[in-house]
Design a protein around this motif. Structure first.
Motif, mmCIF file in Angstrom:
data_model
loop_
_atom_site.group_PDB
_atom_site.id
_atom_site.type_symbol
_atom_site.label_atom_id
_atom_site.label_comp_id
_atom_site.label_asym_id
_atom_site.label_seq_id
_atom_site.Cartn_x
_atom_site.Cartn_y
_atom_site.Cartn_z
ATOM 1 N N TYR A 150 0.853 -1.186 0.000
ATOM 2 C CA TYR A 150 0.000 0.000 0.000
ATOM 3 C C TYR A 150 0.894 1.243 0.000
ATOM 4 O O TYR A 150 1.991 1.222 0.556
ATOM 5 C CB TYR A 150 -0.905 0.014 1.230
ATOM 6 N N GLU A 192 -4.205 0.877 -7.584
ATOM 7 C CA GLU A 192 -4.790 0.160 -6.453
ATOM 8 C C GLU A 192 -3.910 0.292 -5.210
ATOM 9 O O GLU A 192 -2.682 0.264 -5.291
ATOM 10 C CB GLU A 192 -4.943 -1.324 -6.804
ATOM 11 N N GLY A 193 -4.555 0.458 -4.066
ATOM 12 C CA GLY A 193 -3.824 0.511 -2.813
ATOM 13 C C GLY A 193 -3.045 1.782 -2.596
ATOM 14 O O GLY A 193 -1.973 1.759 -1.979
ATOM 15 N N ALA A 195 -3.279 5.957 -1.339
ATOM 16 C CA ALA A 195 -4.028 7.058 -0.732
ATOM 17 C C ALA A 195 -3.190 8.324 -0.827
ATOM 18 O O ALA A 195 -2.014 8.327 -0.462
ATOM 19 C CB ALA A 195 -4.360 6.750 0.724
ATOM 20 N N ALA A 213 -5.620 7.404 6.625
ATOM 21 C CA ALA A 213 -5.614 6.747 5.314
ATOM 22 C C ALA A 213 -5.228 5.277 5.447
ATOM 23 O O ALA A 213 -5.810 4.406 4.795
ATOM 24 C CB ALA A 213 -4.648 7.465 4.368
ATOM 25 N N ASP A 216 -8.184 3.431 6.922
ATOM 26 C CA ASP A 216 -9.256 3.265 5.943
ATOM 27 C C ASP A 216 -8.912 2.188 4.917
ATOM 28 O O ASP A 216 -9.788 1.431 4.470
ATOM 29 C CB ASP A 216 -9.526 4.586 5.214
ATOM 30 N N MET A 217 -7.623 2.098 4.532
ATOM 31 C CA MET A 217 -7.230 1.142 3.502
ATOM 32 C C MET A 217 -7.115 -0.283 4.007
ATOM 33 O O MET A 217 -7.561 -1.230 3.359
ATOM 34 C CB MET A 217 -5.873 1.564 2.870
#
Length: 220
Positions: A150, A192-193, A195, A213, A216-217
């Motif tokens: 991420y 993807e992944g 923030a 963030a 949330d992820m």
């Protein structure tokens, strides 16, 4: 070649959280803040350069992508090992997610893809003795698909970044150097992944936004 350690099934898939952005965006501060908040290890990607890269940089030669590819692979494999060791040593409780927080500019998509475990065919790892000499506990190991990556993208205008840097004691960076990094940056927004976190705020506010963030992820 070292063998990959595995995370027991009693834990969720391990997470690699990369704090990215150009120089001066506050990556180290934010990365350390996230690591402290979630009680997971913090790794400065620059500390993992193989000896060949260190020698090249010490002579004033810029790194090429071919120099960076194996370094990025080492970052990922080190995070894999750190996460596996957390789970196997009991550093994280059963049911909790092993994770590592890494600071790395990650300006190009291909760099981020390597951190996701997608190694280009041209990626050649340095000799294992090279990596082990500098990082005996984090020698490169084969990448696996288990580690989920991420990105926290610290973003701001050139003016905001220069203003932040001018306020930091002992920090010097020419505007041209920053412009070069901004020109190199391939925005990760939409991948993807990822923030995005706006850095036009106080350091505490930026850390808080990045922490939210992450929660949330991945729920951490």
């Amino acid at each position: 070649m070292s063998q990959p350690l595995s995370v027991p099934e009693s834990h969720p898939p391990p997470a690699l959280i990369v704090v990215m952005g150009v120089s001066g965006s506050g990556k180290s501060t934010v990365g350390a803040g996230i690591a402290k908040a979630i009680s997971r290890p913090f790794i400065d990607g620059d500390d993992l350069h193989p000896k060949s890269n260190v020698e090249k940089m010490s002579k004033g030669h810029p790194l090429t992508d071919q120099d960076r590819f194996p370094w990025l692979a080492i970052i990922r494999s080190t995070a894999e090992r750190v996460c596996a060791e957390q789970a196997q040593s009991g550093e994280v409780n059963k049911g909790d997610r092993p994770a590592a927080v890494v600071v790395c500019s990650s300006l190009k998509k291909i760099y981020r893809d390597i951190l996701r475990g997608q190694h280009p065919a041209s990626t050649k790892m340095p000799p294992e003795d090279d990596t082990q000499e500098r990082h005996p506990s984090g020698a490169h190991i084969p990448a696996t698909a288990a580690l989920k990556t991420y990105f926290i993208f610290l973003d701001g205008t050139e003016k905001v970044i220069l203003d932040r840097m001018s306020a930091r004691k002992g920090h010097f960076m020419k505007a041209g150097m920053l412009q070069s990094q901004l020109a190199t940056l391939e925005s990760p927004e939409g991948e993807e992944g990822v923030a995005r976190v706006d850095i036009d705020a106080t350091p505490d506010e930026v850390v808080a936004a990045a922490r939210k963030a992450v929660k949330d992820m991945i729920g951490m």
